[in-house]
Motif scaffolding. Structure first.
Motif, PDB file in Angstrom:
ATOM      1  N   VAL A 271       0.839  -1.205   0.000  1.00 38.28           N
ATOM      2  CA  VAL A 271       0.000   0.000   0.000  1.00 38.28           C
ATOM      3  C   VAL A 271       0.868   1.247   0.000  1.00 38.28           C
ATOM      4  O   VAL A 271       0.629   2.201  -0.761  1.00 38.28           O
ATOM      5  N   ALA A 272       1.923   1.241   0.849  1.00 37.41           N
ATOM      6  CA  ALA A 272       2.831   2.396   0.877  1.00 37.41           C
ATOM      7  C   ALA A 272       3.545   2.573  -0.454  1.00 37.41           C
ATOM      8  O   ALA A 272       3.738   3.703  -0.926  1.00 37.41           O
ATOM      9  N   ALA A 273       3.935   1.454  -1.074  1.00 41.20           N
ATOM     10  CA  ALA A 273       4.627   1.520  -2.359  1.00 41.20           C
ATOM     11  C   ALA A 273       3.736   2.133  -3.439  1.00 41.20           C
ATOM     12  O   ALA A 273       4.184   2.951  -4.244  1.00 41.20           O
TER      13      ALA A 273
ATOM     14  N   TRP B 132       0.275   5.260 -11.773  1.00 43.98           N
ATOM     15  CA  TRP B 132       0.313   3.805 -11.884  1.00 43.98           C
ATOM     16  C   TRP B 132       1.471   3.342 -12.756  1.00 43.98           C
ATOM     17  O   TRP B 132       2.008   2.242 -12.547  1.00 43.98           O
ATOM     18  N   GLY B 133       1.873   4.159 -13.715  1.00 41.85           N
ATOM     19  CA  GLY B 133       3.012   3.793 -14.542  1.00 41.85           C
ATOM     20  C   GLY B 133       4.314   3.701 -13.762  1.00 41.85           C
ATOM     21  O   GLY B 133       5.241   2.988 -14.159  1.00 41.85           O
ATOM     22  N   MET B 134       4.378   4.408 -12.623  1.00 41.85           N
ATOM     23  CA  MET B 134       5.586   4.385 -11.789  1.00 41.85           C
ATOM     24  C   MET B 134       5.535   3.308 -10.717  1.00 41.85           C
ATOM     25  O   MET B 134       6.505   3.104  -9.985  1.00 41.85           O
ATOM     26  N   VAL B 135       4.419   2.587 -10.609  1.00 41.64           N
ATOM     27  CA  VAL B 135       4.214   1.665  -9.486  1.00 41.64           C
ATOM     28  C   VAL B 135       5.086   0.408  -9.527  1.00 41.64           C
ATOM     29  O   VAL B 135       5.596  -0.017  -8.492  1.00 41.64           O
ATOM     30  N   PRO B 136       5.310  -0.261 -10.679  1.00 41.46           N
ATOM     31  CA  PRO B 136       6.025  -1.551 -10.646  1.00 41.46           C
ATOM     32  C   PRO B 136       7.441  -1.424 -10.098  1.00 41.46           C
ATOM     33  O   PRO B 136       8.155  -0.485 -10.430  1.00 41.46           O
TER      34      PRO B 136
ATOM     35  N   VAL C  57       7.002  -6.635  -4.381  1.00 37.69           N
ATOM     36  CA  VAL C  57       7.494  -6.465  -5.746  1.00 37.69           C
ATOM     37  C   VAL C  57       6.561  -7.151  -6.733  1.00 37.69           C
ATOM     38  O   VAL C  57       6.194  -6.586  -7.781  1.00 37.69           O
ATOM     39  N   ILE C  58       6.133  -8.359  -6.387  1.00 34.41           N
ATOM     40  CA  ILE C  58       5.253  -9.103  -7.282  1.00 34.41           C
ATOM     41  C   ILE C  58       3.890  -8.444  -7.387  1.00 34.41           C
ATOM     42  O   ILE C  58       3.335  -8.299  -8.480  1.00 34.41           O
ATOM     43  N   LEU C  59       3.322  -8.026  -6.268  1.00 35.49           N
ATOM     44  CA  LEU C  59       1.994  -7.406  -6.301  1.00 35.49           C
ATOM     45  C   LEU C  59       2.007  -6.116  -7.119  1.00 35.49           C
ATOM     46  O   LEU C  59       1.104  -5.877  -7.927  1.00 35.49           O
ATOM     47  N   THR C  60       3.025  -5.279  -6.914  1.00 32.92           N
ATOM     48  CA  THR C  60       3.093  -4.032  -7.690  1.00 32.92           C
ATOM     49  C   THR C  60       3.351  -4.312  -9.159  1.00 32.92           C
ATOM     50  O   THR C  60       2.913  -3.559 -10.035  1.00 32.92           O
TER      51      THR C  60
END
Length: 445
Positions: A368-370, A391-395, A425-428
């Motif tokens: 959530v913080a990420a 969202w483009g910066m999230v992974p 890492v996987i979820l993002t």
């Protein structure tokens, strides 16, 4: 589930591969990865997801087949040859993205991308180091919190770039801001990692070390793009005189991408920065000397005799189309290397980590913080699309794993926290492609 009954059919494959040694085994694994990825991609697209999500999910399945009693794929994720091919995959992907991106478009969004990149580093780092870390992991050292913050600050542009590219949206302002911000993000992320690592090992860090990292990054980007764009037209013209065919063009573009990726790595930067910079060097006008003469020679006999100057008038049109061939020429090699990277990324997921409620709780909290930290960066995107850029910066992808691995090697990130970071890492990584696809639907544009 009915397909699990087919798993025993795989039992002879390891024995057959082992007969050829390491080479034979890797050939088999690559064949399985490529065909399975091609089969998963249409399934993902049928439910409205981009191709990259199918490859990621395939990796998750292959990496966890041991839970169903199938151990044949357990060694792939640790194989150095496959890992190198996967690294080549993300380099080729960023080279492709660079080839399809115009430098002038990036310059236009430069100030906005810089702001997004800076906030995209500062916000998640602060959330991880001074809020989520102490809240979810009370009693840990300050170094642990700082490394957690550094891990949350990372961004993996390969996944986002692939989604934008698959959906034909690389020329949008949001995509350009994300690509520009990702370069800033990578540089600042390396600075943070170096500073935090120095604090752990030496107890202090000098301002000179920080400035040197920034100077190296600026020197590389300015030098590779500035000098490269001065050389590219002349080198293309000279090489075209030797051979104006597609093989020489292919060799020039790919060799430049690999060389700048190596140079970036040698200077302590991410190789993907070098590959992306290489793609920016080749404007279509620089490459018009390759295919246009050959095309003119082919069509010359077909031109009407009463209009001998028609070929000359067609030359500019042919040059525009021929100059874009370098983008499509790299495509087939991407079909081979790129899926290996995303499948291998998915294979890093150990689903057994979800069996520990404590790890799951910590993982969800830092996830959530990420996400929130990067969405805050999207606020700075202005009219280009706050949600898209955010969202483009999230992974986090492989970059987050590298940061977490560094903390683990220094002894400040334990097994439990490392597992939580891997889950984050996987979820993002997995949640971003469907979110971007949804935001990029025509009905929402």
């Amino acid at each position: 589930m009915r397909y699990l009954g087919l798993l025993p059919l795989l039992s002879p494959l390891p024995a057959l591969a082992a007969g050829g040694g390491v080479v034979g085994e890797n050939l088999l694994w690559l064949a399985l990865i490529l065909m399975a990825a091609r089969l998963f991609v249409p399934l993902a697209r049928r439910v409205g997801f981009p191709a990259v999500l199918g490859e990621l999910l395939l990796g998750v399945v292959l990496g966890n087949l041991s839970l169903a009693g199938v151990d044949y794929f357990a060694t792939i994720a640790r194989d150095p040859i496959v890992a190198f091919i996967a690294e080549l995959g993300v380099i080729v992907l960023l080279l492709q993205i660079g080839l399809e991106t115009r430098l002038k478009d990036l310059i236009q969004v430069g100030p906005r991308a810089t702001l997004v990149g800076c906030v995209g580093i500062a916000a998640p780092f602060a959330l991880g180091a001074w809020f989520v870390g102490p809240l979810l992991l009370p009693g840990m050292t300050t170094h642990t919190y700082l490394f957690l913050g550094a891990t949350l600050a990372a961004t993996s542009v390969g996944i986002t770039g692939r989604v934008f590219r698959d959906l034909g949206k690389l020329d949008t302002p949001a995509a350009r801001i994300v690509l520009g911000a990702a370069v800033i993000d990578d540089v600042l992320g390396l600075v943070i990692l170096a500073v935090v690592s120095s604090l752990v090992t030496a107890g202090s860090v000098s301002g000179g070390e920080v400035l040197w990292i920034i100077a190296k990054a600026a020197l590389f980007l300015a030098g590779s793009i500035g000098i490269g764009r001065l050389i590219a037209p002349h080198s293309s013209r000279w090489l075209a005189r030797l051979d104006a065919g597609p093989s020489m063009l292919f060799a020039q573009v790919l060799a430049t991408g690999l060389f700048l990726a190596w140079l970036a790595h040698a200077m302590g930067l991410a190789p993907i920065i070098g590959a992306f910079a290489a793609g920016l060097l080749f404007e279509p006008v620089f490459l018009k000397d390759f295919e246009t003469p050959a095309i003119v020679r082919e069509i010359q006999p077909l031109l009407p005799a009463h209009d001998p100057d028609l070929a000359g008038r067609l030359m500019p049109v042919l040059a525009r189309h021929a100059g874009h061939q370098h983008e499509h020429m790299i495509e087939p090699i991407g079909y081979f290397f790129v899926p290996v990277f995303f499948v291998l990324t998915g294979m890093q997921v150990d689903l057994r980590a979800f069996a520990d409620p404590a790890v799951v709780g910590i993982a969800l909290g830092i996830t959530v913080a990420a996400i929130v930290g990067k969405l805050l960066a999207g606020v700075c995107a202005g009219t280009a699309g706050r949600w898209l850029v955010g969202w483009g910066m999230v992974p986090r992808g492989e970059v987050g794993l590298i940061f977490a691995m560094a903390g683990r090697q220094l002894g400040v990130i334990g097994e439990g926290l490392f597992s939580a970071v891997v889950v984050m890492v996987i979820l993002t990584t997995v949640v971003t492609p469907p979110m971007l696809s949804w935001l990029l639907r025509p009905s929402r544009s």
